[in-house]
Scaffold this active site. Sequence first.
Site: not given
Length: 601
Positions: A126, A403
């Site tokens: 990502e 996260e």
Amino acid sequence: LVGRLRIRAGGERGTRLVVRHAEVLENGELGIRPLRNAAATATFDLSGDDEVLESRFSFYGFRYAEITGVDVSPDDVEAVVLHTDMRRTGWFDSSHAELDRLHENVVWGMRGNFLSIPTDCPQRDERLGWTGDIQVFAPTASYLYDCDGFLTSWLRDLAHEQARTVDGSVPLVVPAALPGFGSGGPTAAWGDAATVVPTVMHERFGDVGVVQAQYASMRTWVEAVLADTDGSGLWTGRMQLGDWLDPSAPPDDPGAAKVSDDVVASAYLARSLRLTADAAELLGHDEDARRYGDLAERSRTAFAAEFVTPAGRMMNDAPTAYALALGFDLVADPPVRAALAARLADVVREGGYRIGTGFVGTPLVADALTEAGHLEVAERLLLQTECPSWLYPVTMGATTVWERWDSMLPDGTINPGEMTSFNHYALGAVADWLHRSVAGLAPAAPGYRRLRIAPRPLPALEHASTRHLTPYGDAAVAWRREGDEVVVTAVVPANTVAEVDLGDGDVHEVGSGTHTWRTAAAKPRQHPPLPGLDAMLADVIDDPRAYRALLDTLAEHAPERADAVRTGTVWGSRRALSTALMFTPPPVLAEVDAAIRAATA
């Protein structure tokens, strides 16, 4: 860390040395599932001579590395840390070791993700410039590091990518490396980076130029959102990311938050209109300032009419809903605001002082509680160590912000969700509140030409301090407890003034220099004896002695019930403890009753 390994090795020509990277260990092995499609592997073929091996065109987000193919001494391995070169400008310190570790995790996570662009995470397939993440983290980032040039450059990219969209929307990631992803129209909180980040840059760095450069982008963004509404002042009915990663959302559906997407989107519409009106006024665009100011007021009024009851309840009875209404000043009536804040405090307590917010609510909830006088509630939320909480990852050995609140589960296994990172700065946005409120230093005018000194000492701390390198020099605030007093010391740099609010009702102004004040310390809360099973659940959770006695007794006599009571109880003010222990065997109930009475006698 973010970077790579530098390895001194030698061996037969053609021998292959392989380095695999991962953030965590699971069952003693590299936990590579969160990497998804990223190989996170460096491969070297030896030349036959002793040499230094280091990747030149790759970087990795990792804490652990596995080297195979060649025997290498640990003394011949070092980590090379990479990040954009920025000057450190902000520090925080307190008497609470875990809180200090949390702050250091925020700093370390920012360093790792400020590499060329503000990425969301550095390890998996990502590494994208997600707009929502930096939108919530910009105030923290601009305090910790001089990231003016870094974010100015990224905002220029944002404007270029926005200009390529058909409707003026802001892509979810900048640079726009995900063509077609999220292309169904504007996305609240993510696209609002176009208005929020330039505003923060002006506030923290005094940079009018960035507002001027980004004004067209700000205006285009709010016009794109207005075109996506029905003219009522609300932004509803669209697919949104909402309060992303609300801890109540299942692992495979991170957008399933307790607060509706319509509440989040409508709140951000009102806020971005207000910020654009302010920018127009700053730049002398009087007609725009009037127009967007009127539209902001219309949205604010519509939000209150649609989502807030006259009694001070949100239609979504969730922490993020209350934090948005209060934090974005969407409700002006003082009695209604007080009722909203009181209900927010109740909701936080009913949740066991465990976090109940995702990306949108997390930067706002502590401020909303503090400004309304519920400092002890904010403290309990901040210092909670049970999952989910800011300090839970610290208890699990985290060195960066995760996260997910539970990226690693209490049993040491990795969260089963596909999207699980252990270095993601968004939820670390609470550090801005540590700087501004717990320690008490903030800008009162753009670029710190006026400072605000307003510490709010947490009862559980003995001292706290912060320092920030402003354009005028070092500014600092520190407080410590001395008996029944709190001693506050502040350093105000040359050519600035500071407004001082010590919470005693007296707000005054001081000039440059070092200043000291003494104020009466808040008296610690007194907890009365509790009547065992007849005690109200709110009183049990509010008294650490009673709460610990309850859980310890259940762990000893009915361990299968302990976790269910901890996580499944609504700690309400009109619910007796006995209602949370239904179907518990009578002998265990008797033990709990006696333990609560003894602990609080």
